[in-house]
Write an enzyme that holds these catalytic residues in place. Structure first.
Site, PDB file in Angstrom:
ATOM      1  N   GLU A  59     -64.605  64.280 -16.898  1.00 47.37           N
ATOM      2  CA  GLU A  59     -64.381  63.226 -17.823  1.00 47.37           C
ATOM      3  C   GLU A  59     -65.782  62.714 -18.213  1.00 47.37           C
ATOM      4  O   GLU A  59     -66.260  62.500 -19.104  1.00 47.37           O
ATOM      5  CB  GLU A  59     -63.659  62.091 -17.143  1.00 47.37           C
ATOM      6  N   HIS A 134     -53.434  56.133  -9.747  1.00 43.54           N
ATOM      7  CA  HIS A 134     -53.036  56.347 -11.071  1.00 43.54           C
ATOM      8  C   HIS A 134     -52.171  55.340 -11.431  1.00 43.54           C
ATOM      9  O   HIS A 134     -51.228  55.278 -12.627  1.00 43.54           O
ATOM     10  CB  HIS A 134     -51.916  57.543 -10.984  1.00 43.54           C
TER      11      HIS A 134
END
Length: 329
Positions: A59, A134
């Site tokens: 990322e 998450h």
């Protein structure tokens, strides 16, 4: 009108904007084979194979790549899957994209959209929590950074219209969609126009006794709470801001001046959250008109997995209780 799930609304917005503007490109992990990590871009690669790029699990790298593409004249959509992963891309977003226009004295713009799923899976509505890595809400991380816009819709029609506007915007936009809303379906017009990012707040229910500002996944929770309060003779006005930066302060303040009480509800922990910022901004505008205000957020612990998520994130009864306390002051 047709029924559209949230993930289909996102895919449709991207496909329409790619058709409209050949500079729009989509990059991220699993874009080609799976339509993105949450399948929010299914069908986009089939229509635009030359403008969909699969990225490695890095990322921090491909977000900088997206920034470079934006500076080179493209309009990238960067999919980061879970908003938790934006921590890995923080440098590119905060020290890069947010500051290029300022550092170039207005000569450079960064028309880039970072798309990511935000918050819990929805254990409070019958889902199964994804755990502390998450399920975080990251709007509070980024709200302190000048140069960024933060969009946070819950419903499919809002996601469709706001994402189209975000892609057309010349500034970097964090587009956060709620993980708990992935299975939400709604009637959406065949031709959906972009929803402007300014003055975007939407009054979901009108009321006279209390203003409730509910952020993203807390909107359906607050709607149920408003119904419970109504049974007790309490009239609550519910506002979904939809866009957190720039915040539609005018609409929220007008409501508070009418009801004289404010409750802000969000899924993130209260400390340092967007709720405190909203409360502060409204107080500066309408302090003399206010009788009481408070923020209701998640408990100050990491989000648990499985059913534990529902023990941490505000529930309908929590909103009802907090509303009663504000009314009583």
């Amino acid at each position: 009108m047709r029924q559209l799930y949230l993930n289909r609304a996102i895919a449709e917005a991207v496909a329409q904007e790619m058709k409209r503007d050949e500079r729009v490109v989509l990059i991220g992990e699993d874009i080609i084979n799976r339509g993105g990590g949450m399948s929010t871009f299914l069908g986009v690669y089939d229509q635009f194979p030359d403008r969909c790029l699969d990225m490695p699990i890095a990322e921090s790298g491909f977000t900088h790549f997206g920034n470079g593409a934006a500076l080179a004249g493209m309009r990238p959509i960067v999919d980061l899957m879970f908003s938790d992963f934006s921590a890995l891309a923080f440098d590119a977003i905060v020290n890069g994209a947010a500051k290029f226009r300022f550092n170039s004295q207005g000569e450079a713009c960064v028309p880039i959209v970072y798309v990511m799923v935000n918050g819990g899976r929805g254990a409070y509505t019958g889902g199964v929590g994804s755990g502390c890595n998450h399920s975080q809400c990251v709007e509070g991380w980024f709200q302190n950074i000048p140069g960024l816009k933060i969009v946070a819709p819950y419903y499919p029609s809002d996601a469709l219209g706001l994402l189209k506007a975000s892609i057309r915007d010349d500034d970097p936009v964090l587009f956060l969609y709620a993980e708990g809303s992935l299975g939400v379906r709604e009637a959406v017009p065949e031709e959906m126009e972009p929803i402007p990012l300014h003055h975007a707040a939407k009054i979901m229910r009108e009321g006279t006794d209390l203003t409730i500002v509910a952020v993203q996944a807390m909107v359906p929770t607050a709607l149920k709470a408003v119904e419970e309060l109504e049974k007790a003779g309490i009239s609550a006005e519910l506002i979904d801001p939809r866009v957190l930066i720039p915040l539609d302060l005018e609409k929220i303040t007008a409501s508070v001046r009418k009801t004289r009480r404010l409750l802000v509800v969000h899924e993130a922990p209260s400390r340092g959250g967007i709720g405190a910022e909203i409360l502060s901004a409204v107080t500066q505008e309408a302090l003399r008109d206010m009788k009481a205000a408070r923020v209701l957020g998640a408990k100050n612990i990491p989000v648990g997995s499985g059913f534990a998520e529902s023990l941490i994130i505000p529930q309908v009864e929590d909103v009802v209780r907090a509303a009663r306390e504000v009314i009583a002051q």
